[in-house]
Scaffold this motif. Structure first.
Motif, PDB file in Angstrom:
ATOM      1  N   TYR A  84       0.802  -1.223   0.000  1.00 58.28           N
ATOM      2  CA  TYR A  84       0.000   0.000   0.000  1.00 58.28           C
ATOM      3  C   TYR A  84       0.832   1.269   0.000  1.00 58.28           C
ATOM      4  O   TYR A  84       0.276   2.366  -0.050  1.00 58.28           O
ATOM      5  N   ASP A  85       2.167   1.169   0.039  1.00 60.86           N
ATOM      6  CA  ASP A  85       2.969   2.384  -0.142  1.00 60.86           C
ATOM      7  C   ASP A  85       2.967   2.740  -1.633  1.00 60.86           C
ATOM      8  O   ASP A  85       2.561   1.924  -2.467  1.00 60.86           O
ATOM      9  N   THR A  86       3.361   3.947  -1.963  1.00 59.82           N
ATOM     10  CA  THR A  86       3.353   4.370  -3.371  1.00 59.82           C
ATOM     11  C   THR A  86       4.686   5.024  -3.714  1.00 59.82           C
ATOM     12  O   THR A  86       5.453   5.396  -2.828  1.00 59.82           O
ATOM     13  N   VAL A  87       4.937   5.195  -5.006  1.00 61.15           N
ATOM     14  CA  VAL A  87       6.041   6.051  -5.435  1.00 61.15           C
ATOM     15  C   VAL A  87       5.593   7.504  -5.268  1.00 61.15           C
ATOM     16  O   VAL A  87       4.421   7.767  -4.973  1.00 61.15           O
ATOM     17  N   ARG A  88       6.494   8.441  -5.472  1.00 59.57           N
ATOM     18  CA  ARG A  88       6.111   9.856  -5.395  1.00 59.57           C
ATOM     19  C   ARG A  88       5.240  10.211  -6.595  1.00 59.57           C
ATOM     20  O   ARG A  88       5.592   9.889  -7.732  1.00 59.57           O
ATOM     21  N   ASN A  89       4.118  10.862  -6.305  1.00 56.92           N
ATOM     22  CA  ASN A  89       3.144  11.228  -7.339  1.00 56.92           C
ATOM     23  C   ASN A  89       2.738   9.999  -8.153  1.00 56.92           C
ATOM     24  O   ASN A  89       2.768  10.002  -9.377  1.00 56.92           O
ATOM     25  N   GLY A  90       2.372   8.948  -7.459  1.00 53.69           N
ATOM     26  CA  GLY A  90       2.037   7.678  -8.096  1.00 53.69           C
ATOM     27  C   GLY A  90       0.554   7.530  -8.378  1.00 53.69           C
ATOM     28  O   GLY A  90      -0.206   8.505  -8.355  1.00 53.69           O
ATOM     29  N   GLY A  91       0.165   6.281  -8.646  1.00 55.11           N
ATOM     30  CA  GLY A  91      -1.226   5.984  -8.964  1.00 55.11           C
ATOM     31  C   GLY A  91      -1.943   5.338  -7.787  1.00 55.11           C
ATOM     32  O   GLY A  91      -1.325   4.987  -6.780  1.00 55.11           O
ATOM     33  N   LYS A  92      -3.241   5.158  -7.961  1.00 59.48           N
ATOM     34  CA  LYS A  92      -4.084   4.690  -6.852  1.00 59.48           C
ATOM     35  C   LYS A  92      -4.209   3.172  -6.783  1.00 59.48           C
ATOM     36  O   LYS A  92      -4.833   2.656  -5.866  1.00 59.48           O
ATOM     37  N   TYR A  93      -3.671   2.461  -7.782  1.00 58.92           N
ATOM     38  CA  TYR A  93      -3.972   1.027  -7.885  1.00 58.92           C
ATOM     39  C   TYR A  93      -2.746   0.135  -7.785  1.00 58.92           C
ATOM     40  O   TYR A  93      -2.863  -1.054  -7.503  1.00 58.92           O
ATOM     41  N   ASP A  94      -1.574   0.703  -8.038  1.00 61.04           N
ATOM     42  CA  ASP A  94      -0.324  -0.041  -7.937  1.00 61.04           C
ATOM     43  C   ASP A  94      -0.209  -0.592  -6.520  1.00 61.04           C
ATOM     44  O   ASP A  94      -0.137   0.172  -5.569  1.00 61.04           O
ATOM     45  N   GLY A  95      -0.210  -1.922  -6.395  1.00 56.95           N
ATOM     46  CA  GLY A  95      -0.111  -2.542  -5.075  1.00 56.95           C
ATOM     47  C   GLY A  95      -1.458  -2.686  -4.403  1.00 56.95           C
ATOM     48  O   GLY A  95      -1.867  -3.789  -4.049  1.00 56.95           O
ATOM     49  N   ARG A  96      -2.167  -1.589  -4.304  1.00 55.36           N
ATOM     50  CA  ARG A  96      -3.412  -1.584  -3.521  1.00 55.36           C
ATOM     51  C   ARG A  96      -4.459  -2.552  -4.073  1.00 55.36           C
ATOM     52  O   ARG A  96      -5.212  -3.146  -3.309  1.00 55.36           O
ATOM     53  N   LEU A  97      -4.483  -2.691  -5.401  1.00 61.60           N
ATOM     54  CA  LEU A  97      -5.449  -3.607  -6.009  1.00 61.60           C
ATOM     55  C   LEU A  97      -5.317  -5.011  -5.409  1.00 61.60           C
ATOM     56  O   LEU A  97      -6.318  -5.688  -5.162  1.00 61.60           O
ATOM     57  N   GLY A  98      -4.060  -5.426  -5.171  1.00 62.53           N
ATOM     58  CA  GLY A  98      -3.796  -6.778  -4.672  1.00 62.53           C
ATOM     59  C   GLY A  98      -4.177  -6.999  -3.213  1.00 62.53           C
ATOM     60  O   GLY A  98      -4.161  -8.125  -2.726  1.00 62.53           O
ATOM     61  N   ILE A  99      -4.495  -5.915  -2.519  1.00 60.35           N
ATOM     62  CA  ILE A  99      -5.027  -6.028  -1.155  1.00 60.35           C
ATOM     63  C   ILE A  99      -6.556  -6.001  -1.208  1.00 60.35           C
ATOM     64  O   ILE A  99      -7.242  -6.766  -0.531  1.00 60.35           O
ATOM     65  N   LEU A 100      -7.075  -5.095  -2.045  1.00 59.48           N
ATOM     66  CA  LEU A 100      -8.515  -4.836  -2.067  1.00 59.48           C
ATOM     67  C   LEU A 100      -9.308  -5.960  -2.740  1.00 59.48           C
ATOM     68  O   LEU A 100     -10.434  -6.255  -2.335  1.00 59.48           O
ATOM     69  N   VAL A 101      -8.730  -6.589  -3.759  1.00 58.80           N
ATOM     70  CA  VAL A 101      -9.449  -7.671  -4.449  1.00 58.80           C
ATOM     71  C   VAL A 101      -9.721  -8.849  -3.505  1.00 58.80           C
ATOM     72  O   VAL A 101     -10.873  -9.289  -3.382  1.00 58.80           O
ATOM     73  N   PRO A 102      -8.702  -9.371  -2.797  1.00 57.92           N
ATOM     74  CA  PRO A 102      -9.028 -10.450  -1.843  1.00 57.92           C
ATOM     75  C   PRO A 102      -9.931  -9.978  -0.701  1.00 57.92           C
ATOM     76  O   PRO A 102     -10.720 -10.778  -0.178  1.00 57.92           O
ATOM     77  N   MET A 103      -9.838  -8.702  -0.325  1.00 56.69           N
ATOM     78  CA  MET A 103     -10.759  -8.187   0.700  1.00 56.69           C
ATOM     79  C   MET A 103     -12.205  -8.299   0.212  1.00 56.69           C
ATOM     80  O   MET A 103     -13.105  -8.695   0.975  1.00 56.69           O
ATOM     81  N   ALA A 104     -12.417  -7.952  -1.063  1.00 54.39           N
ATOM     82  CA  ALA A 104     -13.778  -8.049  -1.618  1.00 54.39           C
ATOM     83  C   ALA A 104     -14.253  -9.500  -1.605  1.00 54.39           C
ATOM     84  O   ALA A 104     -15.435  -9.776  -1.369  1.00 54.39           O
ATOM     85  N   CYS A 105     -13.314 -10.437  -1.844  1.00 55.25           N
ATOM     86  CA  CYS A 105     -13.690 -11.864  -1.817  1.00 55.25           C
ATOM     87  C   CYS A 105     -14.111 -12.291  -0.417  1.00 55.25           C
ATOM     88  O   CYS A 105     -15.107 -13.003  -0.246  1.00 55.25           O
ATOM     89  N   VAL A 106     -13.341 -11.864   0.582  1.00 49.54           N
ATOM     90  CA  VAL A 106     -13.681 -12.229   1.966  1.00 49.54           C
ATOM     91  C   VAL A 106     -15.023 -11.600   2.347  1.00 49.54           C
ATOM     92  O   VAL A 106     -15.860 -12.225   3.006  1.00 49.54           O
ATOM     93  N   ARG A 107     -15.216 -10.365   1.925  1.00 52.68           N
ATOM     94  CA  ARG A 107     -16.477  -9.673   2.231  1.00 52.68           C
ATOM     95  C   ARG A 107     -17.668 -10.483   1.701  1.00 52.68           C
ATOM     96  O   ARG A 107     -18.682 -10.659   2.382  1.00 52.68           O
TER      97      ARG A 107
END
Ligand SMILES: [Zn+2]
Length: 590
Positions: free
Chosen positions: A262-285
């Protein structure tokens, strides 16, 4: 509402009629899709969308241009004269284009004219956007202005992709489908992006470096959401990883590990890395909502650090899980002199090697590690594919080098007496390009070039450069490396130069585990989509977990040519829906 059964039962003319209005004034697309319809019909709506896109991709350039030209200009004459199709009227109205201020309207007319003069076709943008809710007029005008500078071939392809996105949303409307899982993930990512470091947040930019206030707030938010999703155990560990566990029915069965950063590069995007946390979260939900449990527990980790932006250490989060957290990292200082150990203590973390070593996972307790990530490249976009299966994470080797020749007068030194260090590096760059281009799945880049104290009237006496070589296997990487170094020596020998070359990094390739890769392939095939296999050019947390357990990754297509590490990074809700569904399919088959 239309159904897939209806489409699959329809004859050619009936199918063309059913799909009327999906592609603007272009019934030939439905007609050819009918010819390509499998004997047992389209397996899913995703399969139909892919088949339609494929018809367009395989059409001639003239046919593609005809399709583009069948579209009206944005806020153009047809809108003013109210002669748009019902679908276009709806889209342009939803985007607020019918309520432009006089200045905005004038700006759009100017953009339309400039664009048409440059490309000879109208600007196409799916104005309902990646979430389907409609872009703002500001976003539309910005995108318009940006794309005006694109190369015509690239811009034509981008227009076609926007046409497919328009068609996708129109099909969803006809089928009465809302990608609720994709929307959930998309909305989480949008919400998580409200935490950004000072200096960037003010400008609407996203930067989340290790253990800043924004970073800790993002972690707390992820932990809260995990609890709401129904995870049984949620916590933040000694290096700041957010860890959620959804228990299985068999307490002795090994767990499946997944996650991303969930960390980002400077001035990065919203999905790099984070998608891989949020997708399994949606599955558990979803599992929790349905009161379902799998036999195996699912452990989802939001890794605290992957990008190596604040400290020289990278993969700080995932390194701890495989027992590779280097104790000397604790003594590293960031650019402001903040020592990692002190920073961790200030954040309430123990900052001791005992606590960090305790995070090491026993591989015997895990089935393996899987990671979902945005592709961060153009390949899936070009193939009109929402998902791809990773075969291997590239191994890499990096150098910084310097060539030394003789800095002499640009006017008085004859061409055959020169020892031009920059010309020699130029020769090396062309060789890297040729050698890496000659075999598949190998890439080589000289990303930094510098003539120290260079002057317009002096032959470059020194030239510094970087070298980044990557390949899907260590053998291919080492062969490329050996060839490039041999050529460098030969160039210097011939030109009478000397050189230094310092290796700064070497990472082994991480081939996907065949069984886990096959599970991803089956999961994607279950959605009715082709299982496209591809290497990962970028490094990912899975590379670290590879050192302890079998791993395999799934890629999701990025919009805007797949651009990443950039605010233009984007994903659609529909692609994300498919990504969640693929994850669910994989879980269901465990
Ligand atoms: Zn990443």
């Amino acid at each position: 509402m239309m159904t897939l059964d209806q489409l699959n039962a329809a004859g050619e003319d009936a199918l063309v009629a059913l799909l009327d209005g999906i592609y603007e004034h272009s019934p030939w697309i439905a007609r050819r899709a009918f010819a390509a319809r499998p004997a047992d019909g389209f397996a899913s709506l995703a399969a139909l969308k892919h088949a339609l896109a494929r018809v367009v991709r395989e059409a001639s350039v003239d046919e593609q241009l005809g399709l583009i030209r069948a579209h009206p200009e944005l806020a153009g004459k047809a809108m003013v004269a109210k002669t748009l199709t019902a679908e276009s009227t709806n889209e342009q109205r939803t985007a607020g284009l019918t309520d432009c201020s006089p200045e905005e309207f004038a700006r759009l007319q100017q953009l339309n004219a400039d664009y048409n003069a440059r490309f000879g076709w109208p600007f196409i943008l799916a104005v309902r956007g990646p979430r389907g809710l409609g872009l703002t007029r500001h976003q539309i005008i910005d995108t318009f202005a940006r794309r005006l500078n694109a190369h015509p071939d690239i811009e034509r392809a981008e227009c076609l992709r926007n046409i497919h996105r328009i068609a996708e949303i129109r099909l969803n409307d006809k089928f009465g489908i809302t990608p609720t899982l994709g929307n959930q993930v998309w909305d989480w990512a949008e919400s998580l992006a409200r935490f950004s470091d000072p200096g960037f947040a003010e400008n609407g930019q996203l930067t989340v470096l290790y253990l800043t206030d924004a970073h800790r707030a993002a972690a707390a938010q992820l932990a809260d959401w995990m609890r709401e999703c129904g995870f049984d155990e949620v916590g933040i560990d000694a290096v700041g990883n957010v860890v959620g566990v959804y228990h299985g029915t068999d307490a002795d069965a090994p767990r499946l590990l997944t996650g991303s950063h969930y960390d980002t590069v400077r001035n990065g995007g919203k999905y790099d890395g984070r998608l891989g946390i949020l997708v399994p979260m949606a599955c558990v939900r979803e599992l929790h909502r349905q009161g379902r449990r799998l036999r195996h527990g699912l452990e989802v980790v939001g890794f605290s650090e992957e990008e190596g932006q604040r400290y020289k250490a990278t993969f700080l989060g995932s390194s701890a899980l495989v027992g590779r957290f280097d104790p000397t990292w604790l003594d590293q200082a960031d650019a402001d002199g903040v020592v990692l150990r002190d920073l961790m203590r200030e954040a309430g973390l123990p900052a001791t090697m005992d606590a960090i070593q305790a995070l090491r996972r026993d591989p015997a307790r895990y089935l393996g590690f899987i990671e979902v990530h945005i592709e961060q490249g153009p390949v899936l976009n070009e193939l009109d594919l929402p998902l791809g299966i990773v075969t291997s994470i590239n191994g890499s080797i990096r150098y910084v080098g310097e060539l030394r020749g003789l800095a002499s007068h640009a006017g008085t030194t004859p061409m055959d007496r020169r020892r031009d260090a920059a010309a020699a590096v130029a020769e090396l760059i062309l060789y890297v390009e040729e050698r890496a281009g000659a075999v598949p799945e190998v890439v080589g880049t000289v990303g930094q070039l510098q003539v120290p104290n260079g002057s317009i009237n002096v032959i470059p006496g020194r030239c510094r450069f970087s070298l980044d070589l990557r390949a899907t296997t260590d053998e291919a990487r080492d062969a490329l490396d050996a060839d490039v170094r041999a050529r460098l020596a030969a160039i210097c020998e011939r030109r009478g130069l000397s050189f230094t070359l310092e290796r700064t990094e070497a990472a082994a390739a991480a081939p996907s585990d065949p069984a886990w890769q096959a599970r991803w392939e089956q999961a994607v095939a279950a959605l009715g989509l082709p299982a496209h296999r591809m290497p990962s050019g970028a490094g990912h947390d899975a590379m670290k977990l590879h050192q302890a357990m079998p791993q395999a990754m799934l890629f999701q297509r990025g919009l805007n040519l797949g651009i990443s590490h950039n605010p233009l990074e984007a994903i659609s809700n529909d692609d994300t829906e498919l990504c969640v569904q693929a994850f669910q399919a994989l879980l269901d088959r465990l």
